[in-house]
Design an enzyme around this catalytic site. Structure first.
Site, PDB file in Angstrom:
ATOM      1  N   HIS A  15       0.811  -1.215   0.000  1.00  0.00           N
ATOM      2  CA  HIS A  15       0.000   0.000   0.000  1.00  0.00           C
ATOM      3  C   HIS A  15       0.845   1.267   0.000  1.00  0.00           C
ATOM      4  O   HIS A  15       0.359   2.326  -0.423  1.00  0.00           O
ATOM      5  CB  HIS A  15      -0.940   0.004   1.210  1.00  0.00           C
ATOM      6  CG  HIS A  15      -2.163  -0.832   1.016  1.00  0.00           C
ATOM      7  ND1 HIS A  15      -2.180  -2.197   1.267  1.00  0.00           N
ATOM      8  CD2 HIS A  15      -3.404  -0.526   0.583  1.00  0.00           C
ATOM      9  CE1 HIS A  15      -3.392  -2.668   1.007  1.00  0.00           C
ATOM     10  NE2 HIS A  15      -4.144  -1.687   0.582  1.00  0.00           N
ATOM     11  N   GLY A  16       2.063   1.201   0.460  1.00  0.00           N
ATOM     12  CA  GLY A  16       2.885   2.402   0.436  1.00  0.00           C
ATOM     13  C   GLY A  16       4.254   2.188   1.036  1.00  0.00           C
ATOM     14  O   GLY A  16       4.460   1.323   1.890  1.00  0.00           O
TER      15      GLY A  16
END
Length: 498
Positions: A324-325
């Site tokens: 996700h990041g």
């Protein structure tokens, strides 16, 4: 190009539909796929022409690797091709998404001074990389055949799922593109597609974007929030991300239906879940499918005993957080989800009335399981949304400080939306001292309405529920017009950042 924009709705989509069905009407099936791939590349390249070069290189290299695997006549050669595909795809993802994160942590740990590149993250790279990675892995394992280049590029670039999923598999997409019966216009599919698209658009424009006003302000004021304002901000974010991602998923499925293409369900009312494990069977379903198929099972899944089941589960959620990041906040969020799923898997507490693979020692009612699941997920979002670990920990401190400073009125006043203009102006004249309370009431109404919506039928169930009646048609038309009027406040989807 954004789904929630005038350009997409009134120019791109009508042109693409007309070209697709027009070419298929004259039985120009291959040309229709070329046209669709070309329009999808325009859709992607509109954000940044630089992105177009990256996705085309990715497609070309993966296709050549797939082609080379057709000549791999030994197990060693197939393993070499598989290894090359994994290294290329993960290397591409690492360079654009994680290079600076890796170097920054390297500098911090070893006191080095390597220069950060500040690389621009291409939109959707995590999605189209995982999509192609699954294909290459299955090619290396001998589970997938080599397709024509036009079939492959259409599979990768199909614009409804290109930017933010679902992460589709070749075996559920390419056969649909090859099926000539899907090339005829079907009113039933098209009407369901419109319903899904409009309901998804409403979730994004009328709910997620409005709640985002309070969320963005709140997280920018992390160190000055009190307990009530922190509670309002995290609840607003909980529903913002829900309606943002759910809205995109609905729109993607709706657009697919307009082209007679069925995309897999990626979002299935996760806030109805009574356990974190169930929530992750409903949230970002295709991402979970990817990690289970290509990480969890190859690591041994649950076949090597309880200890390795726990370890494999934590690894999957650690990677999910990192996917996700490129930040430790995402890693912390993913790890927290993994620990909660492990707790569910231990079977100490079960939900009364639910069938269980492994009987639990204690059982709680479903409503209590829902409260616990919803609460834990809310708390985990402090990590997911915060810019830093310090910011996330500060939000926890704010929530449990039990301070009140009146900050919640400032948070609520960010909801200065056009629909509230008349009421706001009337109050400013008649009772100016109550304007702040009116905005607070508006924010609470949005949150209450959000709670109400998650208990109702989801968009897919509404779209599939019989024919498009006159009453439903008028309702959809009104919602669509309202959304179009609100498109002046166009914003990107949250999952574009992943």
């Amino acid at each position: 190009m954004l789904f929630n924009s005038f350009l997409f709705i009134f120019i791109f989509l009508p042109l693409t539909l007309a070209g697709w069905y027009g070419l298929n009407h004259y039985k120009r099936y291959e040309l229709a796929k070329v046209f669709l791939a070309g329009m999808s590349l325009w859709f992607y390249g509109y954000f940044n022409f630089y992105y177009l070069a990256i996705i085309l290189v990715s497609i070309a290299v993966n296709y050549l690797l797939s082609y080379a695997l057709t000549f791999a006549d030994s197990k060693r050669a197939k393993h070499a091709g598989l290894f090359a595909g994994i290294v290329f795809n993960l290397g591409l993802l690492f360079y654009f998404k994680y290079y600076d994160f890796f170097v920054e942590n390297l500098n911090h740990a070893f006191h080095t001074d390597f220069t950060l590149k500040h690389i621009l993250l291409p939109l959707g790279i995590s999605f189209f990389t995982f999509q192609q990675l699954s294909f290459i892995i299955d090619r290396g394992r001998g589970r997938a055949e080599h397709y024509s280049f036009i079939n492959y590029i259409t599979f990768v670039t199909f614009f409804p799922q290109l930017i933010a999923g679902p992460i589709v598999l070749y075996k559920e997409m390419i056969p649909q593109f090859e099926d000539t019966s899907n090339r005829r216009f079907r009113a039933d599919n098209f009407s369901r597609g419109i319903v899904l698209f409009v309901l998804g658009l409403a979730k994004k424009v009328l709910l997620a974007d409005v709640l985002a006003l309070a969320v963005n302000y709140g997280f920018a004021q992390t160190f000055s929030l009190d307990t009530p304002s922190t509670l309002l901000v995290i609840l607003a974010y909980t529903f913002e991300i829900y309606f943002d991602f759910s809205g995109y998923s609905d729109m993607a499925m709706g657009l697919g239906r307009m082209f007679n293409i069925i995309l897999p369900v990626n979002f299935n009312s996760p806030y109805r879940a009574c356990s974190v494990k169930e929530l992750w069977q409903r949230w970002h379903i295709t991402l979970s499918r990817f990690f289970i198929t290509y990480v969890y099972i190859p690591l041994g899944g649950s076949r090597k005993g309880k200890l390795w089941t726990v370890v494999n589960t934590i690894i999957v959620f650690f990677l999910s957080g990192l996917w996700h990041g490129a930040a430790w906040t995402y890693v912390a969020w993913g790890t927290m989800q993994g620990l909660l799923v492990v707790w569910d898997n231990l079977g100490i507490i079960g939900i009364r009335g639910r069938e269980e693979k492994h009987p639990s020692r204690f059982h709680i009612p479903a409503w209590l399981g829902w409260i616990c699941t919803f609460t834990f997920f809310n708390l985990s979002l402090f990590f997911f949304r915060s810019e830093s670990m310090a910011g996330a920990l500060q939000m926890f401190k704010n929530l449990f400080s039990f301070r009140y400073t009146g900050k919640m009125f400032e948070v609520a006043e960010t909801l200065d939306i056009p629909e509230f203009y008349v009421i706001k102006e009337a109050l400013a004249i008649v009772a100016p001292s109550y304007t702040g309370y009116a905005f607070l009431a508006l924010l609470i109404c949005y949150l209450a309405f959000s709670f109400f919506l998650i208990t109702r039928k989801n968009a897919l169930a509404i779209a599939e529920n019989g024919e498009l009646s006159s009453r439903k048609s008028w309702g959809i038309a009104v919602v669509f017009v309202w959304c179009v009027i609100s498109l002046s406040q166009v914003s990107t989807f949250l999952y574009f950042n992943f």
